[in-house]
Design a protein around this motif. Structure first.
Motif, PDB file in Angstrom:
ATOM      1  N   LEU A 164       8.698  10.103   2.745  1.00  0.00           N
ATOM      2  CA  LEU A 164       9.231  11.122   1.851  1.00  0.00           C
ATOM      3  C   LEU A 164       8.486  12.447   2.036  1.00  0.00           C
ATOM      4  O   LEU A 164       7.249  12.470   2.094  1.00  0.00           O
ATOM      5  CB  LEU A 164       9.092  10.674   0.395  1.00  0.00           C
ATOM      6  CG  LEU A 164       9.786   9.357   0.010  1.00  0.00           C
ATOM      7  CD1 LEU A 164       9.571   9.078  -1.479  1.00  0.00           C
ATOM      8  CD2 LEU A 164      11.260   9.411   0.332  1.00  0.00           C
ATOM      9  N   LEU A 165       9.258  13.542   2.086  1.00  0.00           N
ATOM     10  CA  LEU A 165       8.699  14.884   2.202  1.00  0.00           C
ATOM     11  C   LEU A 165       9.041  15.645   0.926  1.00  0.00           C
ATOM     12  O   LEU A 165      10.200  16.011   0.711  1.00  0.00           O
ATOM     13  CB  LEU A 165       9.274  15.598   3.428  1.00  0.00           C
ATOM     14  CG  LEU A 165       9.181  14.830   4.760  1.00  0.00           C
ATOM     15  CD1 LEU A 165       9.880  15.615   5.864  1.00  0.00           C
ATOM     16  CD2 LEU A 165       7.722  14.556   5.126  1.00  0.00           C
ATOM     17  N   ASP A 166       8.071  15.847   0.061  1.00  0.00           N
ATOM     18  CA  ASP A 166       8.313  16.534  -1.208  1.00  0.00           C
ATOM     19  C   ASP A 166       8.224  18.044  -1.004  1.00  0.00           C
ATOM     20  O   ASP A 166       7.311  18.542  -0.319  1.00  0.00           O
ATOM     21  CB  ASP A 166       7.293  16.085  -2.253  1.00  0.00           C
ATOM     22  CG  ASP A 166       7.418  14.586  -2.552  1.00  0.00           C
ATOM     23  OD1 ASP A 166       8.540  14.061  -2.464  1.00  0.00           O
ATOM     24  OD2 ASP A 166       6.381  13.959  -2.864  1.00  0.00           O
ATOM     25  N   LEU A 167       9.169  18.779  -1.635  1.00  0.00           N
ATOM     26  CA  LEU A 167       9.289  20.214  -1.407  1.00  0.00           C
ATOM     27  C   LEU A 167       8.760  21.030  -2.580  1.00  0.00           C
ATOM     28  O   LEU A 167       8.632  20.521  -3.706  1.00  0.00           O
ATOM     29  CB  LEU A 167      10.751  20.562  -1.147  1.00  0.00           C
ATOM     30  CG  LEU A 167      11.450  19.752  -0.046  1.00  0.00           C
ATOM     31  CD1 LEU A 167      12.897  20.210   0.122  1.00  0.00           C
ATOM     32  CD2 LEU A 167      10.685  19.858   1.265  1.00  0.00           C
ATOM     33  N   THR A 225       0.823  -1.205   0.000  1.00  0.00           N
ATOM     34  CA  THR A 225       0.000   0.000   0.000  1.00  0.00           C
ATOM     35  C   THR A 225       0.856   1.255   0.000  1.00  0.00           C
ATOM     36  O   THR A 225       1.927   1.307   0.623  1.00  0.00           O
ATOM     37  CB  THR A 225      -0.940  -0.004   1.222  1.00  0.00           C
ATOM     38  OG1 THR A 225      -1.823  -1.127   1.122  1.00  0.00           O
ATOM     39  CG2 THR A 225      -1.767   1.261   1.305  1.00  0.00           C
ATOM     40  N   PHE A 226       0.365   2.265  -0.683  1.00  0.00           N
ATOM     41  CA  PHE A 226       1.045   3.543  -0.818  1.00  0.00           C
ATOM     42  C   PHE A 226       0.054   4.645  -0.472  1.00  0.00           C
ATOM     43  O   PHE A 226      -1.130   4.558  -0.820  1.00  0.00           O
ATOM     44  CB  PHE A 226       1.529   3.677  -2.269  1.00  0.00           C
ATOM     45  CG  PHE A 226       1.828   5.067  -2.734  1.00  0.00           C
ATOM     46  CD1 PHE A 226       2.972   5.736  -2.310  1.00  0.00           C
ATOM     47  CD2 PHE A 226       0.976   5.715  -3.617  1.00  0.00           C
ATOM     48  CE1 PHE A 226       3.247   7.025  -2.754  1.00  0.00           C
ATOM     49  CE2 PHE A 226       1.252   6.998  -4.076  1.00  0.00           C
ATOM     50  CZ  PHE A 226       2.390   7.653  -3.634  1.00  0.00           C
ATOM     51  N   VAL A 227       0.492   5.694   0.223  1.00  0.00           N
ATOM     52  CA  VAL A 227      -0.384   6.811   0.563  1.00  0.00           C
ATOM     53  C   VAL A 227       0.351   8.124   0.316  1.00  0.00           C
ATOM     54  O   VAL A 227       1.571   8.211   0.492  1.00  0.00           O
ATOM     55  CB  VAL A 227      -0.857   6.737   2.032  1.00  0.00           C
ATOM     56  CG1 VAL A 227       0.308   6.849   3.011  1.00  0.00           C
ATOM     57  CG2 VAL A 227      -1.895   7.823   2.331  1.00  0.00           C
ATOM     58  N   TYR A 228      -0.396   9.124  -0.118  1.00  0.00           N
ATOM     59  CA  TYR A 228       0.172  10.474  -0.181  1.00  0.00           C
ATOM     60  C   TYR A 228      -0.918  11.484   0.139  1.00  0.00           C
ATOM     61  O   TYR A 228      -2.118  11.219  -0.046  1.00  0.00           O
ATOM     62  CB  TYR A 228       0.782  10.764  -1.559  1.00  0.00           C
ATOM     63  CG  TYR A 228      -0.186  11.015  -2.674  1.00  0.00           C
ATOM     64  CD1 TYR A 228      -0.735  12.283  -2.894  1.00  0.00           C
ATOM     65  CD2 TYR A 228      -0.555   9.981  -3.539  1.00  0.00           C
ATOM     66  CE1 TYR A 228      -1.621  12.524  -3.927  1.00  0.00           C
ATOM     67  CE2 TYR A 228      -1.441  10.215  -4.579  1.00  0.00           C
ATOM     68  CZ  TYR A 228      -1.975  11.489  -4.764  1.00  0.00           C
ATOM     69  OH  TYR A 228      -2.863  11.713  -5.791  1.00  0.00           O
ATOM     70  N   PHE A 229      -0.510  12.634   0.665  1.00  0.00           N
ATOM     71  CA  PHE A 229      -1.473  13.702   0.927  1.00  0.00           C
ATOM     72  C   PHE A 229      -0.818  15.050   0.690  1.00  0.00           C
ATOM     73  O   PHE A 229       0.387  15.216   0.850  1.00  0.00           O
ATOM     74  CB  PHE A 229      -2.077  13.610   2.331  1.00  0.00           C
ATOM     75  CG  PHE A 229      -1.122  13.353   3.458  1.00  0.00           C
ATOM     76  CD1 PHE A 229      -0.635  14.397   4.243  1.00  0.00           C
ATOM     77  CD2 PHE A 229      -0.720  12.053   3.762  1.00  0.00           C
ATOM     78  CE1 PHE A 229       0.233  14.154   5.296  1.00  0.00           C
ATOM     79  CE2 PHE A 229       0.140  11.802   4.819  1.00  0.00           C
ATOM     80  CZ  PHE A 229       0.627  12.857   5.588  1.00  0.00           C
ATOM     81  N   VAL A 284       5.186  20.288   0.301  1.00  0.00           N
ATOM     82  CA  VAL A 284       3.940  20.353  -0.469  1.00  0.00           C
ATOM     83  C   VAL A 284       3.240  18.992  -0.552  1.00  0.00           C
ATOM     84  O   VAL A 284       2.071  18.930  -0.926  1.00  0.00           O
ATOM     85  CB  VAL A 284       4.182  20.891  -1.896  1.00  0.00           C
ATOM     86  CG1 VAL A 284       4.660  22.335  -1.839  1.00  0.00           C
ATOM     87  CG2 VAL A 284       5.177  20.021  -2.657  1.00  0.00           C
ATOM     88  N   ARG A 285       3.956  17.917  -0.230  1.00  0.00           N
ATOM     89  CA  ARG A 285       3.349  16.584  -0.269  1.00  0.00           C
ATOM     90  C   ARG A 285       4.117  15.658   0.655  1.00  0.00           C
ATOM     91  O   ARG A 285       5.343  15.771   0.798  1.00  0.00           O
ATOM     92  CB  ARG A 285       3.378  16.038  -1.704  1.00  0.00           C
ATOM     93  CG  ARG A 285       2.700  14.666  -1.852  1.00  0.00           C
ATOM     94  CD  ARG A 285       2.607  14.222  -3.303  1.00  0.00           C
ATOM     95  NE  ARG A 285       3.923  14.021  -3.918  1.00  0.00           N
ATOM     96  CZ  ARG A 285       4.108  13.505  -5.123  1.00  0.00           C
ATOM     97  NH1 ARG A 285       3.073  13.148  -5.871  1.00  0.00           N
ATOM     98  NH2 ARG A 285       5.331  13.363  -5.610  1.00  0.00           N
ATOM     99  N   ILE A 286       3.388  14.732   1.288  1.00  0.00           N
ATOM    100  CA  ILE A 286       3.993  13.698   2.138  1.00  0.00           C
ATOM    101  C   ILE A 286       3.592  12.349   1.572  1.00  0.00           C
ATOM    102  O   ILE A 286       2.409  12.108   1.305  1.00  0.00           O
ATOM    103  CB  ILE A 286       3.537  13.846   3.601  1.00  0.00           C
ATOM    104  CG1 ILE A 286       4.053  15.173   4.181  1.00  0.00           C
ATOM    105  CG2 ILE A 286       4.038  12.669   4.450  1.00  0.00           C
ATOM    106  CD1 ILE A 286       3.590  15.463   5.600  1.00  0.00           C
ATOM    107  N   ARG A 287       4.587  11.460   1.383  1.00  0.00           N
ATOM    108  CA  ARG A 287       4.341  10.130   0.818  1.00  0.00           C
ATOM    109  C   ARG A 287       4.904   9.052   1.742  1.00  0.00           C
ATOM    110  O   ARG A 287       5.972   9.217   2.323  1.00  0.00           O
ATOM    111  CB  ARG A 287       4.997   9.998  -0.554  1.00  0.00           C
ATOM    112  CG  ARG A 287       4.392  10.879  -1.644  1.00  0.00           C
ATOM    113  CD  ARG A 287       5.060  10.637  -2.984  1.00  0.00           C
ATOM    114  NE  ARG A 287       6.404  11.220  -3.052  1.00  0.00           N
ATOM    115  CZ  ARG A 287       7.352  10.823  -3.891  1.00  0.00           C
ATOM    116  NH1 ARG A 287       7.133   9.784  -4.699  1.00  0.00           N
ATOM    117  NH2 ARG A 287       8.512  11.427  -3.917  1.00  0.00           N
ATOM    118  N   ALA A 288       4.178   7.945   1.830  1.00  0.00           N
ATOM    119  CA  ALA A 288       4.659   6.829   2.658  1.00  0.00           C
ATOM    120  C   ALA A 288       4.256   5.507   2.018  1.00  0.00           C
ATOM    121  O   ALA A 288       3.197   5.387   1.400  1.00  0.00           O
ATOM    122  CB  ALA A 288       4.080   6.922   4.068  1.00  0.00           C
ATOM    123  N   SER A 289       5.129   4.508   2.157  1.00  0.00           N
ATOM    124  CA  SER A 289       4.895   3.187   1.589  1.00  0.00           C
ATOM    125  C   SER A 289       5.943   2.236   2.152  1.00  0.00           C
ATOM    126  O   SER A 289       7.033   2.661   2.541  1.00  0.00           O
ATOM    127  CB  SER A 289       4.997   3.226   0.060  1.00  0.00           C
ATOM    128  OG  SER A 289       5.035   1.904  -0.464  1.00  0.00           O
TER     129      SER A 289
END
Length: 227
Positions: free
Chosen positions: A202-205, A139-143, A213-218
């Motif tokens: 991951l913290l996207d800038l 599973t992968f999530v981002y917001f 601007v985005r946070i991703r986790a997996s």
């Protein structure tokens, strides 16, 4: 006879002038005061309510207002369907759900649960096993928003979309050899190692590299390789 009657009249008159027998009064110490102490109304215990959605390098959870975990699911090997339903209840709006062929890491199918600003994607291959992953499920999530309907979205360490890089680093985020900014290492001892990998968030800038601007986790995201 007249003398006797006169004597009787005098005795009766004297009897009428005699003082009355005094009434005994109770002393203040003997007076009993009847009083009832009102029973205090017990203060109702607040019912915990969902307050935040958080991610680590290995799982995502919904926490109640008292800090307890209301629901959680691991990124590797677990079907997030029940978690997505519980998350929808917390948001007060169900996810838009869809299943399509193909997906991340060669999955045969992908089920997606989407809200405005948050997406959970779960890839799976029925009948196949990948280590401990059931049906090769991952599973992968981002917001891209800091909250949805008053439910805060962030990392376990308190990093949110919109935070500055400086603020995120104060909360433990770090750049790695190939990732501009990462957080929540599964193994903090090798977070900045160039010899060993550990799973991270991951913290996207933004274009200026100043804020998140985005946070991703997996379960697949590591400090180097396999990203």
């Amino acid at each position: 006879a007249g003398v006797a009657l006169a004597g009787t009249a005098i005795l009766l008159a004297l009897a009428g002038c005699a003082p009355a027998t005094p009434t005994t009064q109770a002393s203040p110490s003997e007076i009993t005061v009847s009083s009832s102490t009102p029973t205090p109304t017990p203060t109702p215990t607040p019912t915990p309510t969902p307050e935040s959605f958080i991610v680590t390098a290995t799982e995502m959870s919904v926490l109640d207002s008292d800090g307890t975990i209301r629901s959680s699911v691991a990124f590797s090997g677990e079907d997030p369907a029940a978690f997505a339903a519980a998350l929808g209840e917390s948001f007060g709006v169900a996810a838009a759900e869809s299943t399509t062929a193909g997906g991340f890491e060669g999955a045969e199918f992908t089920t997606e649960y989407a809200w405005d600003g948050l997406v959970i994607s779960s890839g799976f291959s029925p009948g196949q096993t990948c280590g401990t992953r059931i049906d090769c499920r991952g599973t992968f999530v981002y917001f891209t928003v800091p909250s949805i309907n008053d439910i805060s979205l962030g990392t376990a360490g308190g990093i949110h979309v919109g935070d500055s890089v400086v603020a995120a680093m104060d909360l433990g985020a770090r750049p790695t050899s190939e990732i501009p900014l990462a957080a929540e290492p599964e193994d903090p001892s090798v977070f900045e190692s160039q010899a060993e990998a550990t799973r991270i968030v991951l913290l996207d800038l933004d274009d200026e590299g100043a804020s998140i601007v985005r946070i991703r986790a997996s379960g697949w995201f590591q400090t180097f390789g396999n990203i």
